[in-house]
Write a protein that holds these residues in place. Structure first.
Motif, PDB file in Angstrom:
ATOM      1  N   PHE A   1     -28.510  60.641  86.012  1.00 43.42           N
ATOM      2  CA  PHE A   1     -27.092  60.985  86.006  1.00 43.42           C
ATOM      3  C   PHE A   1     -26.943  62.322  86.724  1.00 43.42           C
ATOM      4  O   PHE A   1     -27.553  63.328  86.313  1.00 43.42           O
ATOM      5  N   THR A   2     -26.152  62.349  87.787  1.00 37.17           N
ATOM      6  CA  THR A   2     -26.023  63.560  88.579  1.00 37.17           C
ATOM      7  C   THR A   2     -24.581  64.060  88.596  1.00 37.17           C
ATOM      8  O   THR A   2     -23.638  63.302  88.376  1.00 37.17           O
TER       9      THR A   2
ATOM     10  N   LEU B   1     -21.703  61.070  88.214  1.00 40.85           N
ATOM     11  CA  LEU B   1     -20.642  61.024  87.212  1.00 40.85           C
ATOM     12  C   LEU B   1     -19.434  61.836  87.670  1.00 40.85           C
ATOM     13  O   LEU B   1     -19.537  63.053  87.894  1.00 40.85           O
ATOM     14  N   ILE B   2     -18.301  61.157  87.808  1.00 36.46           N
ATOM     15  CA  ILE B   2     -17.065  61.783  88.268  1.00 36.46           C
ATOM     16  C   ILE B   2     -16.102  61.870  87.090  1.00 36.46           C
ATOM     17  O   ILE B   2     -15.743  60.848  86.502  1.00 36.46           O
TER      18      ILE B   2
ATOM     19  N   THR C   1     -21.263  66.738  80.083  1.00 39.55           N
ATOM     20  CA  THR C   1     -21.077  65.321  80.380  1.00 39.55           C
ATOM     21  C   THR C   1     -22.405  64.658  80.715  1.00 39.55           C
ATOM     22  O   THR C   1     -22.691  63.535  80.279  1.00 39.55           O
ATOM     23  N   LEU C   2     -23.231  65.349  81.491  1.00 33.00           N
ATOM     24  CA  LEU C   2     -24.538  64.796  81.833  1.00 33.00           C
ATOM     25  C   LEU C   2     -25.407  64.653  80.592  1.00 33.00           C
ATOM     26  O   LEU C   2     -26.110  63.648  80.423  1.00 33.00           O
TER      27      LEU C   2
ATOM     28  N   ASN D   1     -15.735  69.844  89.162  1.00 36.09           N
ATOM     29  CA  ASN D   1     -17.159  69.554  89.000  1.00 36.09           C
ATOM     30  C   ASN D   1     -17.441  68.897  87.654  1.00 36.09           C
ATOM     31  O   ASN D   1     -16.740  69.128  86.666  1.00 36.09           O
ATOM     32  N   THR D   2     -18.477  68.095  87.618  1.00 28.67           N
ATOM     33  CA  THR D   2     -18.898  67.468  86.366  1.00 28.67           C
ATOM     34  C   THR D   2     -19.474  68.520  85.429  1.00 28.67           C
ATOM     35  O   THR D   2     -20.418  69.234  85.806  1.00 28.67           O
ATOM     36  N   PRO D   3     -18.953  68.655  84.219  1.00 29.79           N
ATOM     37  CA  PRO D   3     -19.540  69.605  83.263  1.00 29.79           C
ATOM     38  C   PRO D   3     -20.963  69.199  82.883  1.00 29.79           C
ATOM     39  O   PRO D   3     -21.274  68.003  82.786  1.00 29.79           O
TER      40      PRO D   3
END
Length: 362
Positions: free
Chosen positions: A257-258, A227-228, A276-277, A271-273
């Motif tokens: 989901f990474t 996930l971006i 969000t994941l 970075n993905t919070p």
């Protein structure tokens, strides 16, 4: 196209001669058309005279024993060690590649280790691995080397694992996956614009691979989506992705989901919070998917496996370390008897979080 193939030249498969004298590589949907001395976009499949060759056969960017959960595979021999290796090159151009130093490299720059398929299988068995993973770069581009190694591995009683973006032609797909026992496929997003602009590919070709794996093979399948932020993490896209998986592949296919970190040519995004994941996991579970995981963050709940029948913890995970085991010898929930899809030993492995680099020489 690139010119002047170098290094070992191993006969490649899945190509044909065109009427205009060029050779077309059919291993992936790019269908690169090559004059003599040219390489495909992957850089490692090249034309030499009137033949297509693989320039990386028998040469690797490195070998390492990892936990199987790192691939990631959560329903395939949990807790066991897997010997992982890759070569160089890739047939996608992902601007966010997390292994860009390998996948974007020329083979002469990165291939420092060498081993025959038989040596790899023997070493994996000697190290008490249960499987060998073709990873780091996409095994589609070193198909011949991966298949020959897979054949040797099965002779040693080892399983074979493909970590791939699933960007592969139909005939090559049938041959390649006939030798695999499990696959984690990167579903990089759920829009054609994302694949076109950020990966240089097409979504439909990857979806075809996923449907093929689920409905026409016995390969155990799990999916990963990195996930971006701002690129593929909207509620609508996540809901559409999860709904497609549930409808076309079924509720039992695990979805990971990474978290993204800035890399390669996409360094301006943060970075993905973790939130969000968590949001993505909730959306996918609401769509009917039973086994949805989070990765690249510390999230025990998001990394653990729960029974869809009674909610009991079946496999607890803290990063790659197993913390709980609620399966009976048949791979079903001890509390209610609901079967857990996947491949499980009567007892979990105890490899834990260890990482063991291995040096193989001819």
């Amino acid at each position: 196209m690139n010119a002047e193939p170098q290094g070992a030249l191993f006969p490649a498969r899945h190509w044909h001669m065109l009427a205009d004298g060029r050779i077309q590589c059919d291993v992936c949907p790019r269908y690169c058309k090559l004059n003599d001395g040219q390489r495909g976009l992957c850089f490692v499949r090249a034309r030499a005279g009137d033949h297509l060759v693989l320039t990386t056969y028998g040469r690797s960017s490195g070998f390492c024993v990892d936990p199987i959960e790192k691939k990631p595979l959560n329903h395939f021999l949990p807790g066991t060690p897997v010997l992982s290796f890759g070569t160089a090159g890739c047939n996608l151009t992902c601007k966010f590649c997390q292994n860009w130093d390998i996948s974007k490299a020329r083979e002469i720059d990165r291939l420092n280790d060498a081993a025959s398929p038989a040596q790899i299988a023997a070493m994996a068995a000697q190290l008490n691995c249960r499987s060998v993973a073709y990873t780091y770069n996409d095994p589609v581009v070193f198909l011949e080397y991966a298949i020959d190694t897979a054949i040797s591995c099965r002779q040693h009683g080892l399983k074979n694992v493909a970590v791939t973006a699933g960007y592969i032609g139909a005939a090559a797909r049938r041959e390649f996956f006939a030798h695999m026992d499990a696959a984690n496929v990167d579903l990089k997003a759920f829009t054609e614009d994302f694949y076109h602009q950020l990966c240089g590919g097409h979504l439909s070709d990857v979806l075809e691979t996923l449907v093929y794996l689920k409905h026409e093979t016995s390969v155990w399948l799990e999916i990963t989506t990195l996930l971006i932020p701002g690129k593929n993490d909207s509620d609508d896209e996540l809901a559409a992705l999860a709904a497609w998986v549930a409808k076309e592949l079924g509720p039992d296919v695990p979805l990971h989901f990474t978290a993204f970190h800035p890399d390669w040519k996409l360094r301006e995004i943060g970075n993905t919070p973790a939130a969000t994941l968590g949001r993505a996991r909730a959306i996918a579970r609401a769509a009917g998917l039973r086994y949805v995981y989070t990765g690249n963050v510390h999230d025990e709940a998001g990394g653990s496996t729960f029974c869809h029948g009674c909610g009991a913890t079946l496999i607890g995970r803290d990063w790659y370390r197993l913390t709980a085991w609620g399966l009976n010898a048949d791979g079903a929930c001890r509390a209610c008897g609901t079967a857990l899809p996947g491949l499980f030993d009567p007892r979990p492995g105890d490899w834990g979080r260890k990482r063991l680099p291995v040096r193989l020489k001819r």
